[in-house]
Every structure is written in structure tokens, then in C-alpha cells.
Design a protein around this motif. Structure first.
Motif, PDB file in Angstrom:
ATOM      1  N   TYR A 197       0.837  -1.203   0.000  1.00 24.25           N
ATOM      2  CA  TYR A 197       0.000   0.000   0.000  1.00 24.25           C
ATOM      3  C   TYR A 197       0.873   1.255   0.000  1.00 24.25           C
ATOM      4  CZ  TYR A 197      -3.822   3.160   1.269  1.00 24.25           C
ATOM      5  OH  TYR A 197      -4.747   4.176   1.263  1.00 24.25           O
ATOM      6  N   ALA A 198       1.999   1.196   0.705  1.00 31.37           N
ATOM      7  CA  ALA A 198       2.879   2.361   0.839  1.00 31.37           C
ATOM      8  C   ALA A 198       3.764   2.586  -0.383  1.00 31.37           C
ATOM      9  CB  ALA A 198       3.765   2.194   2.076  1.00 31.37           C
ATOM     10  N   PHE A 201       4.041   5.976  -2.366  1.00 28.84           N
ATOM     11  CA  PHE A 201       4.330   7.192  -1.604  1.00 28.84           C
ATOM     12  C   PHE A 201       5.829   7.326  -1.309  1.00 28.84           C
ATOM     13  CE2 PHE A 201       0.019   5.777  -0.369  1.00 28.84           C
ATOM     14  CZ  PHE A 201      -0.712   6.866  -0.832  1.00 28.84           C
ATOM     15  N   HIS A 202       6.229   8.483  -0.804  1.00 27.10           N
ATOM     16  CA  HIS A 202       7.624   8.692  -0.407  1.00 27.10           C
ATOM     17  C   HIS A 202       7.950   7.768   0.762  1.00 27.10           C
ATOM     18  CE1 HIS A 202       6.302  10.924   3.197  1.00 27.10           C
ATOM     19  NE2 HIS A 202       5.396  11.475   2.412  1.00 27.10           N
ATOM     20  N   MET A 205       6.458   8.042   4.353  1.00 27.84           N
ATOM     21  CA  MET A 205       5.064   7.681   4.645  1.00 27.84           C
ATOM     22  C   MET A 205       4.990   6.399   5.443  1.00 27.84           C
ATOM     23  SD  MET A 205       2.780   5.216   3.395  1.00 27.84           S
ATOM     24  CE  MET A 205       1.073   4.910   3.814  1.00 27.84           C
ATOM     25  N   LYS A 208       5.803   6.883   9.111  1.00 26.82           N
ATOM     26  CA  LYS A 208       4.702   7.525   9.839  1.00 26.82           C
ATOM     27  C   LYS A 208       3.550   6.547  10.051  1.00 26.82           C
ATOM     28  CE  LYS A 208       5.789  12.174   8.157  1.00 26.82           C
ATOM     29  NZ  LYS A 208       5.324  13.320   7.324  1.00 26.82           N
ATOM     30  N   ALA A 209       3.278   5.727   9.026  1.00 28.87           N
ATOM     31  CA  ALA A 209       2.206   4.747   9.155  1.00 28.87           C
ATOM     32  C   ALA A 209       2.525   3.733  10.252  1.00 28.87           C
ATOM     33  CB  ALA A 209       1.994   4.039   7.820  1.00 28.87           C
ATOM     34  N   VAL A 233      -4.687   5.259   8.807  1.00 26.77           N
ATOM     35  CA  VAL A 233      -3.569   5.349   7.875  1.00 26.77           C
ATOM     36  C   VAL A 233      -4.087   5.506   6.445  1.00 26.77           C
ATOM     37  CG1 VAL A 233      -1.631   4.082   6.860  1.00 26.77           C
ATOM     38  CG2 VAL A 233      -1.973   4.078   9.338  1.00 26.77           C
ATOM     39  N   ARG A 234      -5.059   4.706   6.078  1.00 28.22           N
ATOM     40  CA  ARG A 234      -5.623   4.804   4.723  1.00 28.22           C
ATOM     41  C   ARG A 234      -6.243   6.174   4.470  1.00 28.22           C
ATOM     42  NH1 ARG A 234      -8.205   0.046   2.064  1.00 28.22           N
ATOM     43  NH2 ARG A 234      -9.933   1.504   2.028  1.00 28.22           N
ATOM     44  N   GLY A 236      -5.323   8.956   5.874  1.00 28.58           N
ATOM     45  CA  GLY A 236      -4.248   9.933   5.773  1.00 28.58           C
ATOM     46  C   GLY A 236      -3.515   9.874   4.449  1.00 28.58           C
ATOM     47  N   TRP A 237      -3.451   8.690   3.859  1.00 30.27           N
ATOM     48  CA  TRP A 237      -2.788   8.499   2.571  1.00 30.27           C
ATOM     49  C   TRP A 237      -3.697   7.677   1.661  1.00 30.27           C
ATOM     50  CZ3 TRP A 237      -0.174   8.140   7.220  1.00 30.27           C
ATOM     51  CH2 TRP A 237       0.845   9.067   7.412  1.00 30.27           C
ATOM     52  N   GLY A 240      -3.517   4.179  -2.022  1.00 23.35           N
ATOM     53  CA  GLY A 240      -2.263   3.435  -1.964  1.00 23.35           C
ATOM     54  C   GLY A 240      -2.187   2.326  -2.981  1.00 23.35           C
TER      55      GLY A 240
END
Length: 369
Positions: A197-198, A201-202, A205, A208-209, A233-234, A236-237, A240
Motif C-alpha cells: 500500500y505504501a 508514496f515517499h 510515509m 509515519k504509518a 492510515v488509509r 491519511g494516505w 495506496g
């Protein structure tokens, strides 16, 4: 083989408009109550309608014309004829307004608990039909995908170094173009799905997750809080990377995780286990685990041992201490492989960071060591 399945109202309208003929088509769980006119005008001999809501006149008309109608089953917390995989939002629907016990996932588990030993052939038929529909949807989802299965213990806690490592592994595999597939539950499975999922992203992320998830380290204290942390988490971002989870209501006390965007949830665990391993066509990674992971190692080794055509599936066992001393599967696996082709497709990796390169080497037929 041509795809003759209709799984949405849009697909139904397109077929009727283009051909006026539904003969030979299988229509799965489509609400056709507003399509009485279309059903009256279309040729339906040999068509099969699985769990489609239809007005009574349309049902009679289709049956008289030679079509088969399997009506929806009232009172079930799941759709046995569904034509698509589950999503986390679907299984956890209602979580924000209440607790986990009110979700469709929990209701389906409780239905299974009530019926699994009641000897009712109707209940067992519904489970079989559902699981077959899920397998069909899973095959459709994975067409052309390079799937790497990631196996590991369900007790691996959020906030641990091992959980973070499994998440980095999932991210690395996804960024390398693989589809990550797991058992769909908590622990190492959730971590690998989180990593996938991450992936878009950078790198920060994921860190932080992991910090956010550590506030609810395991599901046993509260499934509701455990799941809410994942959905935070989902939220917030959003958007994914996609991955697959293949959990089971047989182990219904283990909830599915919210990071596998495509969830193939089964009632029969044996079908689920075999399906997960069989679809991992680009390799299987075994993180430290206990009985379930040990079973999966040798479930995967068996077809590799007997395979006479094509290359065996790469297998990577991670953590030398665990697999050579704590649970010494590696020596037995090496002895089993002997001089067979699978010997060049197995390897022991010291850490998750070695896995992507090890898989690439094994895929090329390199020595497993």
C-alpha cells in the motif's frame, strides 16, 4: 476461452444493446429489477442468472424461454454468487458507527460458526458456491500479474522491528512490479500488505504509518481499535498501492487487514491455502512463523518436488536462526530437494532486505545455497 460473465449492470446493458442475446452468458449478482423490458426482448435460452434480483414476471419469462434462474438467498450476511473480490471497506462496513461485531465480516464469521457443523446440505452448498465464485474472481483479478506470496506469523506485533521489516519487504516487492499476496490477516500478513500500500508514496510515509499503527499493536486486545488504526492510515494516505489478501472465516478470530485492497475471503481453509500458494507464480517468501507457516512451506514444496514440466516456484525462507534451529525446516527442505530441479529454486535469506535480489537470482535458476 471467452469471458461470458456479466458482473455489473453496465456490462448487462452493453451486451443487450450490442447483441440482444444473453444465451450462453452467466449473469452474477446484478440487480435486474429495473430491466424487465430488456429481459423480455433479449434471447435468454441457455442463459444463467446467479443471485440476480428480478421481478417475478421476468423470472417466469426467463425460465419459460430456457434460461436458468438461481434467485438471491435471503437472510445471508454474504452473497454466495458475488462476481468480484471483497474490499476492506465492504468487510468493515459499519466500523466507524459501531464496533467490529456489527460488520459484515463478523456477521459472516458468526453465520459460519452456527452452520459449519449442522449437517445442513444447503449451508454447505452455499459455502461451496461462494468459495468457487471467489476463486473465479481472484483468477480474473490476477490475470497477467507476477504474484509473490508472503507468508508469516499472525502474532507479529505492530511496532516491532520484524513488523517494520515485513512492511519494507512488501514495499520493495511492489516497487519491483510484483503483486504482493498474503493470507490477508494480521501480523506479518498485514505488514506485507501495508508495504505494498505504501509503495507509491515517499519513503517517509511508511515510517509515519508504522508509528500510527503502533498505538494498537495487536488485534486481540480490540479488533475494533486495531482496524480503526489501519483505516486512519488509509485516510491519511488515500489511493495506496494494490495488493491481495486471501484470508478465511475458518480462522475468523483473525480479522482481515485493511491494507489488502483486493480480498479473496473463503470459508474453506484448505481451498484458501492451496489457492494462495498456487497463484504465487513469481515466488513465495516465508517469514518466521509457527505451525501455519511450516505447513505452507511444505504445501508449496510438494508440487515443486513432483513438478516435471517448467521451472519450480522460487522459495525463500527468511531468518537463518528461525528456520535452521528454532523450527529446522531448512535442512529438511534441502534434503527433500536433493538433486531435483527445485534445489536451484530454494534459498535461505538472512534478512528481508536480501529477498528481492534472492528472488531474482532464483528466477534465473541460480544456486539456492
Amino acid at each position: 476461452m471467452l469471458d461470458h460473465e456479466i458482473e455489473t449492470l453496465e456490462e448487462f446493458d452493453d451486451v443487450v444493446e450490442a447483441t440482444g442475446c444473453l444465451s450462453g452468458w452467466r449473469v452474477q449478482s446484478v440487480d435486474l429489477r429495473e430491466r424487465g423490458t430488456a429481459l423480455a426482448s433479449a434471447e435468454t435460452e441457455g442463459a444463467v442468472f446467479l443471485g440476480c434480483a428480478m421481478d417475478p414476471e421476468s423470472v417466469v419469462r426467463v425460465q419459460q424461454s430456457g434460461g436458468l434462474v438461481f434467485p438471491p438467498v435471503p437472510g445471508l450476511p454474504f452473497d454466495p454468487y458475488r462476481g468480484r473480490l471483497y474490499s476492506p471497506d465492504e468487510l468493515f462496513d459499519g466500523l466507524t458507527a459501531g464496533d467490529y461485531e456489527r460488520t459484515p465480516d463478523a456477521h459472516s464469521y458468526h453465520w459460519f460458526q452456527r452452520t459449519k457443523n449442522d449437517g445442513d446440505v444447503f449451508s454447505s452448498m452455499l459455502r461451496a458456491v461462494h468459495d468457487d465464485a471467489i476463486s473465479d474472481a481472484l483468477d480474473e483479478q490476477l490475470v497477467g500479474a507476477r504474484v509473490v506470496g508472503v507468508m508469516g506469523g499472525h502474532r507479529l506485533a505492530r511496532g516491532s522491528d520484524a513488523y517494520a521489516g515485513a512492511a519494507r519487504l512488501g514495499r520493495a516487492l511492489a516497487r519491483a512490479g510484483h503483486t504482493v499476496a498474503t493470507g490477508g490477516g494480521p501480523g506479518a500478513m498485514e505488514a506485507a500488505n501495508l508495504g505494498a500500500y505504501a509503495a507509491p508514496f515517499h519513503d517517509g510515509m511508511l515510517e509515519k504509518a508504522l508509528e500510527m499503527l503502533s498505538t494498537a499493536p495487536d488485534f486481540e486486545a480490540s479488533v475494533s481499535e486495531w482496524a480503526r488504526a489501519a483505516f486512519a492510515v488509509r485516510e491519511g494516505w488515500p489511493g495506496g498501492g494494490a495488493s491481495v489478501g486471501i484470508p478465511t472465516w475458518f480462522y475468523g478470530h483473525e480479522p482481515p487487514n485493511a491494507f489488502a485492497q483486493h480480498i479473496a475471503k473463503y470459508f474453506v481453509n484448505a481451498v484458501r491455502e492451496d489457492g494462495l500458494l498456487a497463484r504465487s507464480n513469481a515466488g513465495v517468501v516465508f517469514l518466521p512463523g509457527a505451525a501455519g507457516t511450516v505447513q505452507e512451506i511444505f504445501d508449496n514444496a510438494t508440487p515443486n518436488y513432483y513438478q516435471s514440466r517448467g521451472a519450480p516456484t522460487p522459495m525463500v525462507l527468511v531468518d537463518e536462526e528461525h528456520w535452521t534451529r528454532t523450527l529446522p525446516c531448512w535442512p529438511l527442505l534441502k534434503a527433500l530437494a536433493g538433486e531435483r530441479p527445485m534445489a536451484s529454486r530454494i534459498a535461505l535469506a538472512a534478512s528481508v532486505d536480501e529477498v528481492p535480489q534472492t528472488l531474482a537470482r532464483l528466477a534465473g535458476g541460480g544456486d539456492g545455497g
